[in-house]
Write a protein that holds these residues in place. Structure first.
Motif, PDB file in Angstrom:
ATOM      1  N   ARG A  49     -14.805   3.191  21.119  1.00 27.27           N
ATOM      2  CA  ARG A  49     -15.299   4.494  20.421  1.00 27.27           C
ATOM      3  C   ARG A  49     -15.797   3.698  18.906  1.00 27.27           C
ATOM      4  NH1 ARG A  49     -13.208  10.498  19.261  1.00 27.27           N
ATOM      5  NH2 ARG A  49     -15.271  11.363  18.894  1.00 27.27           N
ATOM      6  N   GLU A  50     -16.777   3.995  18.282  1.00 25.42           N
ATOM      7  CA  GLU A  50     -17.000   3.534  17.156  1.00 25.42           C
ATOM      8  C   GLU A  50     -16.658   4.587  15.985  1.00 25.42           C
ATOM      9  OE1 GLU A  50     -21.320   2.689  17.057  1.00 25.42           O
ATOM     10  OE2 GLU A  50     -21.114   0.970  17.973  1.00 25.42           O
ATOM     11  N   PHE A  51     -16.251   3.909  14.719  1.00 28.02           N
ATOM     12  CA  PHE A  51     -15.754   4.742  13.488  1.00 28.02           C
ATOM     13  C   PHE A  51     -16.741   4.147  12.455  1.00 28.02           C
ATOM     14  CE2 PHE A  51     -12.476   4.864  16.501  1.00 28.02           C
ATOM     15  CZ  PHE A  51     -12.097   6.197  16.679  1.00 28.02           C
ATOM     16  N   GLY A 100       0.879  -1.113   0.075  1.00 25.78           N
ATOM     17  CA  GLY A 100       0.164   0.027   0.056  1.00 25.78           C
ATOM     18  C   GLY A 100       0.792   1.323  -0.109  1.00 25.78           C
ATOM     19  N   ARG A 101       0.316   2.366  -0.170  1.00 27.08           N
ATOM     20  CA  ARG A 101       0.973   3.569  -0.400  1.00 27.08           C
ATOM     21  C   ARG A 101       0.418   4.600   0.969  1.00 27.08           C
ATOM     22  NH1 ARG A 101      -2.081   5.822  -5.613  1.00 27.08           N
ATOM     23  NH2 ARG A 101      -4.174   6.455  -4.736  1.00 27.08           N
ATOM     24  N   PRO A 102       1.367   5.439   1.356  1.00 21.97           N
ATOM     25  CA  PRO A 102       0.940   6.213   2.510  1.00 21.97           C
ATOM     26  C   PRO A 102      -0.289   7.120   2.108  1.00 21.97           C
ATOM     27  CG  PRO A 102       3.121   6.837   1.625  1.00 21.97           C
ATOM     28  CD  PRO A 102       2.692   5.513   1.028  1.00 21.97           C
ATOM     29  N   GLY A 103      -1.097   7.280   2.894  1.00 18.75           N
ATOM     30  CA  GLY A 103      -2.315   8.217   2.873  1.00 18.75           C
ATOM     31  C   GLY A 103      -3.481   7.705   2.245  1.00 18.75           C
ATOM     32  N   VAL A 104      -3.492   6.380   1.903  1.00 19.67           N
ATOM     33  CA  VAL A 104      -4.702   5.828   1.641  1.00 19.67           C
ATOM     34  C   VAL A 104      -5.784   5.763   2.669  1.00 19.67           C
ATOM     35  CG1 VAL A 104      -5.791   3.779   0.848  1.00 19.67           C
ATOM     36  CG2 VAL A 104      -3.614   4.279  -0.090  1.00 19.67           C
ATOM     37  N   ILE A 105      -5.395   5.666   3.872  1.00 21.54           N
ATOM     38  CA  ILE A 105      -6.324   5.903   5.051  1.00 21.54           C
ATOM     39  C   ILE A 105      -6.068   7.136   5.655  1.00 21.54           C
ATOM     40  CG2 ILE A 105      -7.213   4.836   7.043  1.00 21.54           C
ATOM     41  CD1 ILE A 105      -7.852   3.046   4.764  1.00 21.54           C
ATOM     42  N   GLN A 106      -6.976   8.001   5.767  1.00 21.25           N
ATOM     43  CA  GLN A 106      -6.941   9.281   6.667  1.00 21.25           C
ATOM     44  C   GLN A 106      -8.058   9.558   7.669  1.00 21.25           C
ATOM     45  OE1 GLN A 106      -4.769  11.643   6.246  1.00 21.25           O
ATOM     46  NE2 GLN A 106      -3.645  11.034   4.225  1.00 21.25           N
ATOM     47  N   HIS A 107      -7.426   9.860   8.706  1.00 24.62           N
ATOM     48  CA  HIS A 107      -8.472   9.952  10.005  1.00 24.62           C
ATOM     49  C   HIS A 107      -8.610  11.499  10.011  1.00 24.62           C
ATOM     50  CE1 HIS A 107      -8.540   6.856  13.011  1.00 24.62           C
ATOM     51  NE2 HIS A 107      -7.347   6.435  12.220  1.00 24.62           N
ATOM     52  N   LEU A 154     -11.701   7.699   4.648  1.00 27.36           N
ATOM     53  CA  LEU A 154     -11.732   8.611   5.412  1.00 27.36           C
ATOM     54  C   LEU A 154     -12.421   8.037   6.685  1.00 27.36           C
ATOM     55  CD1 LEU A 154     -12.664  12.029   3.573  1.00 27.36           C
ATOM     56  CD2 LEU A 154     -10.376  10.814   3.830  1.00 27.36           C
ATOM     57  N   VAL A 155     -11.489   7.923   7.691  1.00 27.45           N
ATOM     58  CA  VAL A 155     -11.935   7.361   8.928  1.00 27.45           C
ATOM     59  C   VAL A 155     -12.577   8.415   9.879  1.00 27.45           C
ATOM     60  CG1 VAL A 155     -11.481   5.908  10.898  1.00 27.45           C
ATOM     61  CG2 VAL A 155     -10.431   5.505   8.655  1.00 27.45           C
ATOM     62  N   ILE A 156     -13.613   8.233  10.194  1.00 29.44           N
ATOM     63  CA  ILE A 156     -14.631   9.448  11.117  1.00 29.44           C
ATOM     64  C   ILE A 156     -15.105   8.784  12.161  1.00 29.44           C
ATOM     65  CG2 ILE A 156     -16.191  11.170  10.720  1.00 29.44           C
ATOM     66  CD1 ILE A 156     -15.870  10.731   7.760  1.00 29.44           C
ATOM     67  N   PRO A 157     -14.920   9.278  13.406  1.00 33.26           N
ATOM     68  CA  PRO A 157     -15.689   8.802  14.721  1.00 33.26           C
ATOM     69  C   PRO A 157     -16.959   9.087  14.568  1.00 33.26           C
ATOM     70  CG  PRO A 157     -14.318  10.775  14.903  1.00 33.26           C
ATOM     71  CD  PRO A 157     -14.040  10.472  13.953  1.00 33.26           C
TER      72      PRO A 157
END
Length: 400
Positions: A161-163, A104-111, A132-135
């Motif tokens: 906590r749920e996301f 994988g490449r960096p930045g694919v998943i972002q909080h 985009l991971v969002i609480p």
């Protein structure tokens, strides 16, 4: 009008979205495989968390629990196709999930926070973010003591906590609901907008499917597909991560032993034909791949199938070739209620309008559409990322 659209934040797109299914970074590939087969998700989020100390705020909680990647069936299939793993898949499945994230490449998943703006979300996607991971705002999840979880236990919540996560498709679907704001840009052809990418992945119909493993892994990262073409560059079909994600891990045996054309038949609607199943078994025997042969023989004796349903919008789309009809098999009976597209390539033409291509992609749950000429030769591919660039530029002009 543009200001009203841009006033939305990502939490508006999260309404009704389920919490993501997660596994700790210490889990094995077998854990991920088990979770994928029992879950309604096609991807499992992978987390690094610390659960053994007090936290005093949600902000600190977020800093202690981070999503570091995602795993899907295609990751597992490509891993099993490696030379060291195809002969002993049982041992390969005992490896940690971390080995699947090396490509994988960096930045694919972002909080991001729920207050993150829609425009900021679009910018992240254009720059390479896929999820985009969002609480999820939930008062019951606020607690000072984090619950202890078993080291490898799958959970729909992380650290108490749920996301949820937003995808490129979620953002494009949201923009489509306000497509009138983008007139006349949305009616322009994809050719005139300059969003046709001519650098795409291909494999010849008669080539060994094993030669496409690297291309399949790359297309998964890029959220595209691998075009299967003939000697004249005519699009015969595709080997798509979006289709493979609904298959079983034993597709690795088919990729290892079949040609690209036979592999398309294997993963096509209705499940693999009996003669191709026998061909895979024979070639596994010839190569003395006893471990994979044993697993494949058990698997092929009870392949589940999906219902044979087709929609009117599927039948109305242009198709470069005559493809097999019927329902496509899946890896678990829990998937039978899902809406799953056929294995055929989804295509458009250079003169197709942007809005028409958007509708095609969303209807078939893919993030790309192949672009062909009248003779079915491949011109290129249009991706959600390119579409979002157009909308981003349009919004900037509207705000000037």
């Amino acid at each position: 009008m543009a200001a009203r659209l841009l006033a939305h934040d990502v939490s508006d797109l999260c309404l009704g979205k389920p919490s993501i299914t997660s596994l700790p970074i210490s889990a094995t590939i077998h854990d991920a495989l088990t979770e994928l087969k029992s879950s309604e998700d096609t991807h499992i989020s992978i987390w690094t968390c610390t659960h053994n100390h007090l936290v005093v705020s949600d902000d600190q909680l977020i800093s202690e629990c981070r999503c570091v990647g995602k795993i899907c069936m295609v990751d597992i299939i490509c891993y099993l196709c490696k030379e060291d793993n195809i002969s002993d898949p049982s041992t390969a499945l005992k490896s940690p999930v971390s080995v699947l994230m090396s490509h994988g490449r960096p930045g694919v998943i972002q909080h991001v926070e729920p207050s993150f703006s829609l425009l900021q979300a679009i910018d992240l996607i254009i720059n390479g973010a896929q999820n985009l991971v969002i609480p999820i705002k939930n008062k019951t999840t606020k607690r000072k003591q984090l619950r202890q979880y078993p080291t490898n236990a799958p959970t729909a919540h992380v650290g108490g906590r749920e996301f949820c996560w937003l995808t490129q498709e979620d953002v494009v679907r949201f923009l489509l609901s306000s497509i009138g704001l983008f007139s006349p840009t949305a009616a322009f052809s994809i050719e005139s907008l300059g969003i046709i990418t001519t650098d795409f992945l291909t494999i010849n119909y008669h080539s060994p499917a094993s030669k496409a493993v690297h291309a399949i892994a790359s297309s998964l990262v890029e959220q595209t597909s691998v075009a299967v073409i003939d000697d004249d560059g005519v699009l015969i079909g595709e080997i798509s991560p979006f289709t493979l994600n609904y298959c079983d891990e034993m597709v690795a045996a088919a990729i290892t032993t079949l040609s690209a054309g036979d592999l398309m038949a294997y993963i096509d609607c209705g499940g693999p034909p009996e003669d191709i199943i026998k061909l895979v078994e024979e070639r596994l025997k010839e190569r003395n791949l006893t471990g994979m042969l044993e697993e494949f023989s058990v698997y092929s004796s009870g392949i589940p199938f999906c219902s044979n349903n087709s929609s009117s919008d599927e039948e109305s789309l242009p198709s470069p070739t005559t493809t097999r009809s019927g329902g496509r098999y899946n890896r678990s009976s829990s998937y039978s209620a899902r809406i799953m597209r056929r294995a055929e390539a989804i295509v458009c033409y250079p003169g197709s309008s942007l809005v028409a291509v958007m509708i095609q992609a969303i209807a078939h749950r893919v993030s790309y559409v192949w672009v062909i000429e009248e003779d079915c030769s491949v011109v290129g591919i249009v991706r959600f990322c390119g579409m979002l660039e157009v909308f981003r530029e349009h919004l900037e002009r509207m705000c000037d």
